[in-house]
Design an enzyme around this catalytic site. Structure first.
Site, PDB file in Angstrom:
ATOM      1  N   GLU A  28       5.301  -1.172   0.413  1.00 32.20           N
ATOM      2  CA  GLU A  28       6.083  -0.542   1.483  1.00 32.20           C
ATOM      3  C   GLU A  28       7.457  -1.191   1.628  1.00 32.20           C
ATOM      4  O   GLU A  28       7.616  -2.189   2.336  1.00 32.20           O
ATOM      5  CB  GLU A  28       5.333  -0.643   2.824  1.00 32.20           C
ATOM      6  CG  GLU A  28       6.116   0.004   3.968  1.00 32.20           C
ATOM      7  CD  GLU A  28       5.398  -0.045   5.324  1.00 32.20           C
ATOM      8  OE1 GLU A  28       4.354  -0.705   5.424  1.00 32.20           O
ATOM      9  OE2 GLU A  28       5.905   0.576   6.261  1.00 32.20           O
ATOM     10  N   LYS A  76       4.813   3.458  -0.133  1.00 42.20           N
ATOM     11  CA  LYS A  76       5.005   3.867   1.263  1.00 42.20           C
ATOM     12  C   LYS A  76       6.469   3.640   1.625  1.00 42.20           C
ATOM     13  O   LYS A  76       6.857   2.549   2.045  1.00 42.20           O
ATOM     14  CB  LYS A  76       4.074   3.038   2.170  1.00 42.20           C
ATOM     15  CG  LYS A  76       4.281   3.281   3.661  1.00 42.20           C
ATOM     16  CD  LYS A  76       3.104   2.774   4.469  1.00 42.20           C
ATOM     17  CE  LYS A  76       3.364   2.847   5.953  1.00 42.20           C
ATOM     18  NZ  LYS A  76       2.152   2.655   6.752  1.00 42.20           N
TER      19      LYS A  76
END
Ligand code: 13P
Length: 333
Positions: free
Chosen positions: A177, A219
């Site tokens: 992420e 992400k």
């Protein structure tokens, strides 16, 4: 490394019509959320709130996995069953946040590096025993006219790849992420440029460190105008620019991209995802969600810390889960 198992888990997390609930708020962050509804952040309250979400009837039709915080993966439901088992019996895959947060990057004012690599191999071994099948590590990047700098981009890519390799060694699917923050008055062009450089650097580091892309998920942030930018891009422009940026940077071997909501309103986060999935062009990966606030704002408010509101909280959660499930197919109206 059992690659088949990693690939199957990664694909299951982005199964048709489904996405991920991020419920991995650290203790200080969940306290902030509870403060907003005037509820006390006790261990029992945190358990009750999360149990409410995890046991929402019909939500497993739209929720493939849940990211847990360390406290939650060890917690039992009020009835005594471990929350991990509660998720598993609903057909939801348990995941775990393993980073230790974004800390000041030495020598680089206003920039952060995410910590948590020390001892991570042993922590992964324990989390795997506790039932975690996927994990999350979040890096953050601030946009100004001068930032993020090359050092911030490099150290965070390095740490994300070290984490991802350790996760896969333990049989756990890493979600990487890199979050380019929407705070600030920057334009969508600036966000586009920075996101592209950050993702290029991340995938070059993942490749260097031998991370198996088919057994991982990304992400990212969406490509957005800064929160305080006078000119806000339309939903269609956000969708078009985000997908273009991802096509330029994310290898086709990655099975899925699960967006964070990052402070967008829940409705806008859904509409952006929906618009991307409606674009009339091919894509090598699935586009889905891994929302925290955009899935939880409504149920948190409806619950308001009171057991009597459990059904109302679940209703609000199901509504958001369903809307985003539909958005993964471009079918949200
Ligand atoms: P938000 O959707 O609230 O940005 O949270 C997602 C997340 O897990 C951030 O790390």
């Amino acid at each position: 490394m059992n690659e088949d198992k990693l690939h199957a888990t990664a694909r299951a997390l982005v199964a048709e019509g489904k996405g991920i609930l991020a419920a991995d708020e650290s203790t200080p962050t969940i306290k902030k959320r509870f403060d907003s509804i005037h509820a006390e952040s006790t261990e029992d309250n945190r358990r009750d709130y999360r149990e409410m979400l995890f046991t929402t009837p019909k939500a497993p039709q739209y929720i493939s996995g849940v990211i847990l915080f360390d406290e939650t993966i060890r917690q039992n439901a009020a009835g005594g069953t471990p929350l991990v088992k509660v998720l598993e019996s609903a057909g939801i895959i348990p995941g775990i946040k393993v980073d230790k947060g974004a800390k000041d990057l030495a020598g680089h004012p206003d920039e952060k590096v995410t910590e948590g690599l020390d001892g991570l191999r042993d922590r992964f071994a324990e989390y795997a025993k506790l039932g975690a099948r996927f994990a999350k590590w979040r890096a953050v990047y601030t946009i100004t006219d001068f930032l993020p700098g090359a050092a911030c981009i490099a150290v965070n890519a390095h740490a994300l790849a070290r984490y991802a390799a350790l996760a896969q060694e333990a049989g756990i699917v890493p979600i990487v992420e890199p979050e380019v923050l929407m705070d600030g008055d920057h334009t969508i062009d600036q966000c586009d440029e920075v996101t592209e450089v950050v993702l290029q650097s991340l995938y070059s580091e993942l490749s260097l460190q031998g991370v198996n892309l088919e057994g991982s998920l990304l992400k990212p942030n969406m490509v957005l105008s800064g929160k305080d930018c006078a000119e806000q891009a339309s939903v269609e422009e956000v969708a078009r620019r985000t997908v273009r940026c991802l096509k330029r940077t994310v290898p086709a071997a990655v099975p899925g991209i699960v967006f964070l909501s990052g402070g967008q309103s829940d409705e806008l986060a859904t509409r952006h995802l929906n618009a991307m999935n409606k674009l009339d062009e091919g894509r090598p990966w699935r586009l889905s969600f891994s929302y925290g606030r955009a899935l939880q704002a409504a149920p948190l408010k409806a619950w308001a810390g009171k057991a009597a509101n459990l059904k109302a909280g679940q209703k609000a959660f199901l509504e958001r889960a369903k809307a985003n499930g539909l958005a993964t197919a471009g079918a949200y109206a």
